[in-house]
Design a protein around this motif. Structure first.
Motif, short mmCIF file in Angstrom:
data_model
loop_
_atom_site.label_atom_id
_atom_site.label_comp_id
_atom_site.label_asym_id
_atom_site.label_seq_id
_atom_site.Cartn_x
_atom_site.Cartn_y
_atom_site.Cartn_z
N MET A 188 0.85 -1.19 0.00
CA MET A 188 0.00 0.00 0.00
C MET A 188 0.89 1.24 0.00
O MET A 188 1.90 1.30 0.68
CB MET A 188 -0.90 -0.01 1.26
N SER A 189 0.52 2.22 -0.77
CA SER A 189 1.34 3.43 -0.84
C SER A 189 1.15 4.29 0.41
O SER A 189 0.21 4.10 1.17
CB SER A 189 1.01 4.23 -2.10
N GLU A 190 2.05 5.23 0.57
CA GLU A 190 2.08 6.06 1.77
C GLU A 190 1.11 7.23 1.66
O GLU A 190 0.89 7.78 0.59
CB GLU A 190 3.52 6.57 1.92
N ALA A 191 0.56 7.63 2.79
CA ALA A 191 -0.36 8.78 2.82
C ALA A 191 0.44 10.07 2.70
O ALA A 191 1.51 10.21 3.29
CB ALA A 191 -1.15 8.79 4.12
N LYS A 192 -0.08 11.00 1.91
CA LYS A 192 0.55 12.30 1.73
C LYS A 192 -0.52 13.37 1.93
O LYS A 192 -1.70 13.08 1.93
CB LYS A 192 1.14 12.41 0.32
N TRP A 193 -0.08 14.61 2.09
CA TRP A 193 -1.00 15.73 2.26
C TRP A 193 -1.37 16.30 0.89
O TRP A 193 -0.48 16.60 0.09
CB TRP A 193 -0.38 16.81 3.13
N TYR A 194 -2.66 16.45 0.66
CA TYR A 194 -3.16 17.04 -0.58
C TYR A 194 -4.05 18.23 -0.22
O TYR A 194 -4.57 18.32 0.90
CB TYR A 194 -3.99 16.02 -1.38
N VAL A 195 -4.24 19.12 -1.19
CA VAL A 195 -5.07 20.30 -0.97
C VAL A 195 -6.25 20.23 -1.94
O VAL A 195 -6.07 19.94 -3.12
CB VAL A 195 -4.27 21.60 -1.24
N VAL A 196 -7.47 20.46 -1.41
CA VAL A 196 -8.63 20.54 -2.28
C VAL A 196 -9.19 21.96 -2.21
O VAL A 196 -9.15 22.61 -1.17
CB VAL A 196 -9.75 19.53 -1.93
N HIS A 197 -9.68 22.42 -3.34
CA HIS A 197 -10.28 23.74 -3.43
C HIS A 197 -11.78 23.59 -3.19
O HIS A 197 -12.39 22.64 -3.67
CB HIS A 197 -10.02 24.33 -4.83
N THR A 198 -12.35 24.50 -2.38
CA THR A 198 -13.78 24.43 -2.06
C THR A 198 -14.43 25.76 -2.39
O THR A 198 -13.75 26.76 -2.60
CB THR A 198 -14.01 24.15 -0.56
N TYR A 199 -15.75 25.75 -2.39
CA TYR A 199 -16.46 27.02 -2.50
C TYR A 199 -16.10 27.84 -1.28
O TYR A 199 -15.94 27.30 -0.18
CB TYR A 199 -17.97 26.81 -2.53
N SER A 200 -15.97 29.14 -1.43
CA SER A 200 -15.61 30.02 -0.32
C SER A 200 -16.66 29.92 0.78
O SER A 200 -17.86 29.98 0.53
CB SER A 200 -15.51 31.46 -0.83
N GLY A 201 -16.20 29.74 2.00
CA GLY A 201 -17.11 29.64 3.14
C GLY A 201 -17.61 28.23 3.40
O GLY A 201 -18.30 27.97 4.38
#
Length: 172
Positions: free
Chosen positions: A1-14
């Motif tokens: 199993m591959s290693e967990a990494k930090w990712y960023v998701v863009h959301t609607y403001s608020g």
């Protein structure tokens, strides 16, 4: 199993906290706890002046973004991408790019790794929490989540329980 990494998701403001809650609910419902480990909305304490008084408030460090510590695969990508309020992962095209160690450091999210002096099969004593003073044998260690699974006696039978590395010590 591959290693967990930090990712960023863009959301609607608020919608950052709503997206965080929705993803956490989906993790629970689909039993993805071992693939999507953490969901964070980075906050900072800011002192504001209102009506002549100082007030400490928490503000979002990156409005419109949520950070995820996850193992990237088709399932986790699909779950996060199709969460209501998420507009997409941060990265070129539709390919998510994990944050580097250098990018993570100033966010203060990265927890320090805990070095342990016990391993599977060792007898340990629980030093805190609901199972304080319980003695058990380590069945497995999850280094990423920093928990040990030990068997404790509950209602006359052996039951596996997850306990934080911080709450156990090797028995003498």
């Amino acid at each position: 199993m591959s290693e967990a990494k930090w990712y960023v998701v863009h959301t609607y403001s608020g919608y950052e906290n709503k997206v965080k809650a929705n993803i956490e609910k989906t993790i629970e419902n689909r039993h993805l706890e071992d693939q999507i480990l953490k969901v964070r909305v980075p906050m900072e304490d800011v002192v504001e002046m209102r009506n002549g008084t100082q007030k400490s408030v928490q503000k979002k460090l990156f409005p419109g973004y949520v950070l995820l510590n996850m193992v990237m695969n088709d399932d986790t990508w699909y779950v996060v991408r199709n969460t209501r309020g998420v507009t997409g992962f941060v990265g070129p095209g539709s390919k998510p790019v994990p944050l580097t160690e250098e990018e993570m450091r100033p966010l203060g999210i990265q927890e320090p790794s805990i070095v342990v002096d016990f391993e599977e099969g060792d007898e340990v004593v629980v030093t805190g929490g609901a199972w304080k003073d319980t003695v058990g044998i380590i069945q497995s260690l999850n280094i990423q989540k920093q928990v040990a699974t030990i068997n404790v006696e509950l209602f006359g039978r052996e039951t596996p329980v997850e306990i934080s590395f911080l709450e156990i010590k090797k028995s003498n």
